[in-house]
Every structure is written in C-alpha cells, then in structure tokens.
Design a protein around this motif. Structure first.
Motif, mmCIF file in Angstrom:
data_model
loop_
_atom_site.group_PDB
_atom_site.id
_atom_site.type_symbol
_atom_site.label_atom_id
_atom_site.label_comp_id
_atom_site.label_asym_id
_atom_site.label_seq_id
_atom_site.Cartn_x
_atom_site.Cartn_y
_atom_site.Cartn_z
ATOM 1 N N THR A 1 0.867 -1.183 0.000
ATOM 2 C CA THR A 1 0.000 0.000 0.000
ATOM 3 C C THR A 1 0.905 1.234 0.000
ATOM 4 O OG1 THR A 1 -0.031 0.086 2.397
ATOM 5 C CG2 THR A 1 -1.807 -1.168 1.346
ATOM 6 N N VAL B 1 -12.646 -1.410 -5.494
ATOM 7 C CA VAL B 1 -12.434 -2.780 -5.017
ATOM 8 C C VAL B 1 -11.839 -3.664 -6.119
ATOM 9 C CG1 VAL B 1 -14.806 -3.604 -5.476
ATOM 10 C CG2 VAL B 1 -13.457 -4.708 -3.726
ATOM 11 N N LYS C 1 -8.086 -2.645 -6.776
ATOM 12 C CA LYS C 1 -7.106 -2.982 -5.732
ATOM 13 C C LYS C 1 -7.083 -4.465 -5.349
ATOM 14 C CE LYS C 1 -5.574 1.178 -5.205
ATOM 15 N NZ LYS C 1 -4.234 1.545 -5.686
ATOM 16 N N THR C 2 -7.989 -5.238 -5.881
ATOM 17 C CA THR C 2 -7.956 -6.678 -5.599
ATOM 18 C C THR C 2 -6.632 -7.242 -6.106
ATOM 19 O OG1 THR C 2 -10.337 -6.934 -5.763
ATOM 20 C CG2 THR C 2 -9.022 -8.890 -6.231
ATOM 21 N N VAL D 1 -1.244 -8.161 -1.582
ATOM 22 C CA VAL D 1 -1.062 -7.046 -0.646
ATOM 23 C C VAL D 1 0.247 -7.200 0.142
ATOM 24 C CG1 VAL D 1 -2.398 -8.077 1.256
ATOM 25 C CG2 VAL D 1 -2.328 -5.592 1.020
ATOM 26 N N PHE E 1 -3.101 -12.243 -0.546
ATOM 27 C CA PHE E 1 -3.975 -11.479 -1.435
ATOM 28 C C PHE E 1 -5.186 -10.944 -0.675
ATOM 29 C CE2 PHE E 1 -2.255 -12.407 -5.692
ATOM 30 C CZ PHE E 1 -1.272 -13.323 -5.331
ATOM 31 N N VAL E 2 -5.773 -9.877 -1.219
ATOM 32 C CA VAL E 2 -7.033 -9.369 -0.650
ATOM 33 C C VAL E 2 -8.107 -9.364 -1.735
ATOM 34 C CG1 VAL E 2 -6.376 -7.937 1.331
ATOM 35 C CG2 VAL E 2 -6.118 -7.010 -0.984
ATOM 36 N N ALA E 3 -9.344 -9.673 -1.313
ATOM 37 C CA ALA E 3 -10.494 -9.634 -2.226
ATOM 38 C C ALA E 3 -11.700 -9.118 -1.454
ATOM 39 C CB ALA E 3 -10.777 -11.026 -2.779
ATOM 40 N N ALA F 1 -10.141 -5.610 0.370
ATOM 41 C CA ALA F 1 -9.270 -4.827 -0.523
ATOM 42 C C ALA F 1 -9.463 -3.335 -0.265
ATOM 43 C CB ALA F 1 -9.557 -5.172 -1.982
ATOM 44 N N CYS F 2 -10.738 -2.923 -0.050
ATOM 45 C CA CYS F 2 -11.007 -1.507 0.265
ATOM 46 C C CYS F 2 -10.376 -1.139 1.609
ATOM 47 C CB CYS F 2 -12.509 -1.239 0.306
ATOM 48 S SG CYS F 2 -13.275 -1.332 -1.317
ATOM 49 N N SER G 1 -14.510 -9.066 -7.792
ATOM 50 C CA SER G 1 -13.245 -9.109 -7.047
ATOM 51 C C SER G 1 -12.825 -10.562 -6.785
ATOM 52 C CB SER G 1 -13.411 -8.348 -5.726
ATOM 53 O OG SER G 1 -12.325 -8.570 -4.880
ATOM 54 N N VAL H 1 -9.324 -12.126 -8.189
ATOM 55 C CA VAL H 1 -8.249 -12.719 -7.373
ATOM 56 C C VAL H 1 -8.000 -14.167 -7.814
ATOM 57 C CG1 VAL H 1 -9.413 -13.683 -5.301
ATOM 58 C CG2 VAL H 1 -7.255 -12.476 -5.060
#
Ligand code: 48F
Length: 261
Positions: free
Chosen positions: A188, A208, A211-212, A215, A220-222, A226-227, A245, A249
C-alpha cells in the motif's frame, strides 16, 4: 448395543478427518465465506487446484444474507450479471441498468456451485494467525470458533498454502494480524493498512476491483478487505464488486500457479 449409532459417528469422523487432512497442504487458502471468498474459491476450484476456505461462523454467505438493512434483495451492476449467470442465479434488470437478485438464492447458489466445483468449506473455524517465514506468508493458523468465543487457552493447528486470500470483509482481520505481529510491509502507499472510507457505491465498486490483488508476499485481498487495506470507500448493498473481485483474485492466483508449476 446399537451399532448403527456408532457407524453414523464413524462415518462423520472419518469423512471430516479426510477433508481436513487433505487441506493441510493447499495451493490456496481463503479466509471468509462472503461473496468475494466464495466466488474466488469457485473459480480456483474449477481449475482443479487444491483450495479450502475457512469461515468463522456456522453459515457461509457473509454479509449477503441480509441484502440492505435486512431487505434480503441484492443489487449488482452491469458486468457482474455474467457472474450471476455463471452461478445460475436468476435476476431482473431495472430501468437503471441494475440487476436485482434474491439474497437467499444468491448465497445458496454460491455455496452450492463452489462446493460442487471442489471448494472445501470449513465453517466454525477461525483464522487466528498466519504462518510466516522470511517475511512471506506460507499458510494459516486455525482454531475452532467456539474456542475463540469461550476464550479457552487452546493452541491452534496450521495449514500450509502457496497463496492465501484475506476475504474477511470490512475488518480485514488476517492482513491486520500480519502487520501487527510480523511487521510485514504491505504493498500500500504507506506499507500499512490504510482503512476503509465512508460510503460511495460508484467509487467503491471501481476501487475494489482495481485494488484486488497481492497485498504482501503470497497474501492477497479480495472484496471489502481490498477496500480496507488500500483505503477505499464502502459500497453498501451492491454486491457486483464483491463477485468480480472474487473472480479477479482467482484469475491472478491461478495464472501464478500455472507459471510456477
Ligand atoms: O463480510 P463479508 O460478506 O465480506 P465480502 O465478501 O463482502 C462484503 C459484503 O458482504 C458487504 C458489502 C458489499 O458491498 O460491503 O459487507 O468482502 O464476508 C466475510 C466473512 O469472513 C468471515 C466472516 O464471518 C464473514 O462471513 N471472517 C472474518 N474474519 C474471519 C472470518 C476469520 N478471522 N476467520 C474466519 N472467518
């Protein structure tokens, strides 16, 4: 002695341990059975990878059951209706080009299709920590949710995974633990969790999806996670971004798995 009762117990115990044992070494471990986690699990499982999902609660479905303010209808925007089609979810198009579906049918379809595709869902299991080696996430640390609820001092178990997905929604639980305990720098702007911003459906749905992704190394973020990680707005009861999202991912991770065979 009633042998049938013992046979029932044995069948349940044998099957559960088979499922759990085959989840100790995974291609992908997902945390959270909301719309993002379930969609991700479906598309990863469909490609034949070993993928399991751990959900704290008794029921999978996350925030989808209650639609908006307990009106159990969900809305998705254009583009996400393809995912509704993929899961066989029926919908109606409004004059404003929004797609309306029944929340209960939607959750049912996500769970049914993802498990049929090969996703193993473990409900009542909380991810309380991560397995981290040399700054890289190598798996999850799991425990029974009732252990957490009763604050019992019982040590957890560990599963190994090549990639992990935080799909825990607004709280971003797993990535926050990663930062707090391991001091891992996130991808980030600040290297830390930026936190979720107030409601704006249009911006949130775009954010969302953008940025998916990864991280931190192998993490990973989903979905709303992600937000929360990258500082994007929430979007309330519009769920298309969550579904897209989850698919995104899955696409990124399966591509990586193919490259690193
Ligand atoms: O909250 P949730 O549905 O996340 P999502 O897939 O979707 C967000 C929407 O529901 C809604 C929204 C739409 O615009 O804003 O809020 O991003 O599902 C997250 C799931 O993760 C579980 C939690 O019980 C929920 O079912 N969960 C959270 N922390 C843990 C966990 C944990 N540490 N271990 C296991 N499960």
């Amino acid at each position: 002695m009633n042998f049938t009762d013992i046979k029932i117990s044995k069948a349940i115990i044998d099957d559960y341990f088979r499922k759990l044992t085959s989840s100790l070494e995974l291609d992908v471990a997902i945390v959270g059975a909301g719309p993002a986690g379930l969609t991700a699990g479906y598309f990863i499982a469909k490609q034949g990878y070993r993928v399991s999902l751990f959900e704290r609660k008794l029921s999978a479905g996350g925030g989808m059951w209650g639609g908006g303010m307990m009106f159990n209808t969900i809305v998705v925007g254009k583009g996400a209706n393809d995912i509704l089609d993929e899961f066989g979810i029926r919908y109606r198009r409004t004059e404003d080009s929004l797609y309306i579906a029944d929340a209960v049918e939607s959750v049912g379809a996500l769970i049914y299709r993802s498990t049929q595709a090969g996703l193993r869902i473990f409900n009542l299991i909380t991810v309380e920590d991560l397995l981290v080696k040399d700054g890289k996430v190598e798996g999850l640390v799991i425990n029974w949710s009732p252990v957490e609820m009763a604050s019992l001092h019982i040590d957890p178990l560990t599963v190994q995974s090549r990639y992990s997905v935080d799909a825990t929604g607004h709280p971003l639980e797993v990535v926050r633990t990663l930062c707090k305990k391991s001091g891992v720098q996130l991808f980030t702007e600040t290297g830390d969790v930026l936190g979720e911003r107030s409601m704006c459906a249009d911006e949130g749905e775009k954010f969302v999806l953008e940025k998916t992704g990864e991280v931190a190394p192998n993490m990973f973020v989903a979905g709303m996670a992600a937000c929360a990680a990258f500082g994007g707005p929430r979007m309330g009861p519009i769920f298309g971004g969550m579904l897209l999202s989850g698919k995104k991912v899955a696409d990124i991770i399966t591509k990586r798995l193919k490259e690193k065979k």
